[in-house]
Design a protein around this motif. Structure first.
Motif, PDB file in Angstrom:
ATOM      1  N   LYS A  76     -19.709  12.535 -52.501  1.00 40.69           N
ATOM      2  CA  LYS A  76     -20.137  11.229 -51.964  1.00 40.69           C
ATOM      3  C   LYS A  76     -21.632  11.019 -52.197  1.00 40.69           C
ATOM      4  CE  LYS A  76     -20.156   8.329 -47.861  1.00 40.69           C
ATOM      5  NZ  LYS A  76     -21.368   8.281 -47.081  1.00 40.69           N
TER       6      LYS A  76
ATOM      7  N   THR B 287     -22.270  10.399 -55.819  1.00 41.67           N
ATOM      8  CA  THR B 287     -21.888   9.023 -56.142  1.00 41.67           C
ATOM      9  C   THR B 287     -22.947   8.043 -55.663  1.00 41.67           C
ATOM     10  OG1 THR B 287     -19.535   9.540 -56.059  1.00 41.67           O
ATOM     11  CG2 THR B 287     -20.148   7.226 -55.792  1.00 41.67           C
ATOM     12  N   GLU B 288     -23.423   8.224 -54.428  1.00 39.86           N
ATOM     13  CA  GLU B 288     -24.452   7.317 -53.896  1.00 39.86           C
ATOM     14  C   GLU B 288     -25.695   7.321 -54.778  1.00 39.86           C
ATOM     15  OE1 GLU B 288     -25.026   8.755 -49.916  1.00 39.86           O
ATOM     16  OE2 GLU B 288     -23.375   7.537 -49.115  1.00 39.86           O
TER      17      GLU B 288
ATOM     18  N   TYR C 286     -27.412   0.840 -60.400  1.00 43.47           N
ATOM     19  CA  TYR C 286     -27.623  -0.535 -59.945  1.00 43.47           C
ATOM     20  C   TYR C 286     -29.096  -0.929 -59.950  1.00 43.47           C
ATOM     21  CZ  TYR C 286     -27.203  -4.728 -57.052  1.00 43.47           C
ATOM     22  OH  TYR C 286     -27.259  -6.012 -56.576  1.00 43.47           O
TER      23      TYR C 286
ATOM     24  N   GLU D 293     -27.635  -0.118 -49.622  1.00 42.31           N
ATOM     25  CA  GLU D 293     -26.234  -0.354 -49.966  1.00 42.31           C
ATOM     26  C   GLU D 293     -26.127  -0.925 -51.374  1.00 42.31           C
ATOM     27  OE1 GLU D 293     -23.339   0.416 -48.318  1.00 42.31           O
ATOM     28  OE2 GLU D 293     -24.711   1.498 -46.998  1.00 42.31           O
TER      29      GLU D 293
ATOM     30  N   PRO E 174     -23.510  -2.873 -54.170  1.00 49.82           N
ATOM     31  CA  PRO E 174     -22.288  -3.689 -54.186  1.00 49.82           C
ATOM     32  C   PRO E 174     -21.045  -2.799 -54.361  1.00 49.82           C
ATOM     33  CG  PRO E 174     -23.970  -4.725 -55.530  1.00 49.82           C
ATOM     34  CD  PRO E 174     -24.501  -3.384 -55.122  1.00 49.82           C
ATOM     35  N   THR E 175     -20.005  -3.105 -53.630  1.00 48.76           N
ATOM     36  CA  THR E 175     -18.804  -2.282 -53.577  1.00 48.76           C
ATOM     37  C   THR E 175     -18.215  -2.016 -54.960  1.00 48.76           C
ATOM     38  OG1 THR E 175     -18.332  -3.161 -51.390  1.00 48.76           O
ATOM     39  CG2 THR E 175     -16.522  -2.094 -52.527  1.00 48.76           C
ATOM     40  N   ASP E 176     -18.179  -3.029 -55.816  1.00 51.89           N
ATOM     41  CA  ASP E 176     -17.580  -2.824 -57.134  1.00 51.89           C
ATOM     42  C   ASP E 176     -18.367  -1.815 -57.971  1.00 51.89           C
ATOM     43  OD1 ASP E 176     -19.638  -4.780 -57.248  1.00 51.89           O
ATOM     44  OD2 ASP E 176     -18.843  -5.610 -59.107  1.00 51.89           O
TER      45      ASP E 176
ATOM     46  N   PHE F  68     -20.302   0.606 -56.687  1.00 55.21           N
ATOM     47  CA  PHE F  68     -20.108   1.899 -56.034  1.00 55.21           C
ATOM     48  C   PHE F  68     -18.761   2.502 -56.435  1.00 55.21           C
ATOM     49  CE2 PHE F  68     -18.946   4.903 -52.787  1.00 55.21           C
ATOM     50  CZ  PHE F  68     -20.128   5.588 -52.559  1.00 55.21           C
ATOM     51  N   GLU F  69     -17.711   1.707 -56.402  1.00 53.99           N
ATOM     52  CA  GLU F  69     -16.376   2.214 -56.745  1.00 53.99           C
ATOM     53  C   GLU F  69     -16.296   2.654 -58.207  1.00 53.99           C
ATOM     54  OE1 GLU F  69     -13.410  -0.613 -55.506  1.00 53.99           O
ATOM     55  OE2 GLU F  69     -13.961  -0.393 -53.393  1.00 53.99           O
TER      56      GLU F  69
ATOM     57  N   HIS G  82     -18.126   5.890 -58.365  1.00 53.55           N
ATOM     58  CA  HIS G  82     -17.339   6.927 -57.692  1.00 53.55           C
ATOM     59  C   HIS G  82     -16.208   7.407 -58.610  1.00 53.55           C
ATOM     60  CE1 HIS G  82     -15.553   9.225 -54.478  1.00 53.55           C
ATOM     61  NE2 HIS G  82     -14.394   8.636 -54.719  1.00 53.55           N
TER      62      HIS G  82
END
Length: 132
Positions: free
Chosen positions: A78, A81-82, A89, A106, A108-110, A112-113, A116
């Motif tokens: 994790k 990934t962060e 980004y 933070e 953006p979710t897309d 991050f995924e 990941h």
């Protein structure tokens, strides 16, 4: 003597590259297979080469050119990934330099995924490489 470091991104591999190069009096080569052409590797000796697992299409064949091979991952996927997502980004948005400290924000979710999924895939490739 020649040393190859194959790593996940954001694992401290650049620091390891420079430490080994200094201790063994070897020439450090930073990511010669990343596609930028800024660094070349020509099978020379007296080097330590650091690459990311996804930068070379045949890491097994590549490793045969080296006296020592180090595979480097990170226990906390994790956090890896962060860090990778942050670099991916913000290097474009804030001109973030990956060798500088940062305070996590933070992503953006897309993004991050995507990062990941890449880390999980590359970590498995590194594990498979270790087994072979």
């Amino acid at each position: 003597m020649s040393v190859l470091i194959i790593a996940l991104p954001r694992t401290g591999s650049t620091s390891l590259l420079h430490k080994i190069a200094k201790e063994k009096n070897l020439k450090p080569l930073f990511e010669p297979f990343d596609g930028t052409g800024r660094v070349e590797y020509n099978s020379e000796k007296n080097v330590v080469v650091k690459t990311i697992i996804c930068h070379h299409n045949d890491n097994i064949q590549l490793s045969k050119n080296f006296d020592e091979v180090i595979l480097l991952t990170r226990r906390n996927v994790k956090e890896c990934t962060e860090s990778h997502a942050y670099q991916t980004y913000f290097s474009k948005i804030k001109n973030y330099d990956s060798n500088k400290p940062y305070v996590y924000e933070e992503i953006p979710t897309d993004i991050f995924e995507l990062c990941h999924n890449d880390i999980i895939k590359w970590n498995k490739e590194l594990s498979d490489l270790s087994t072979k």
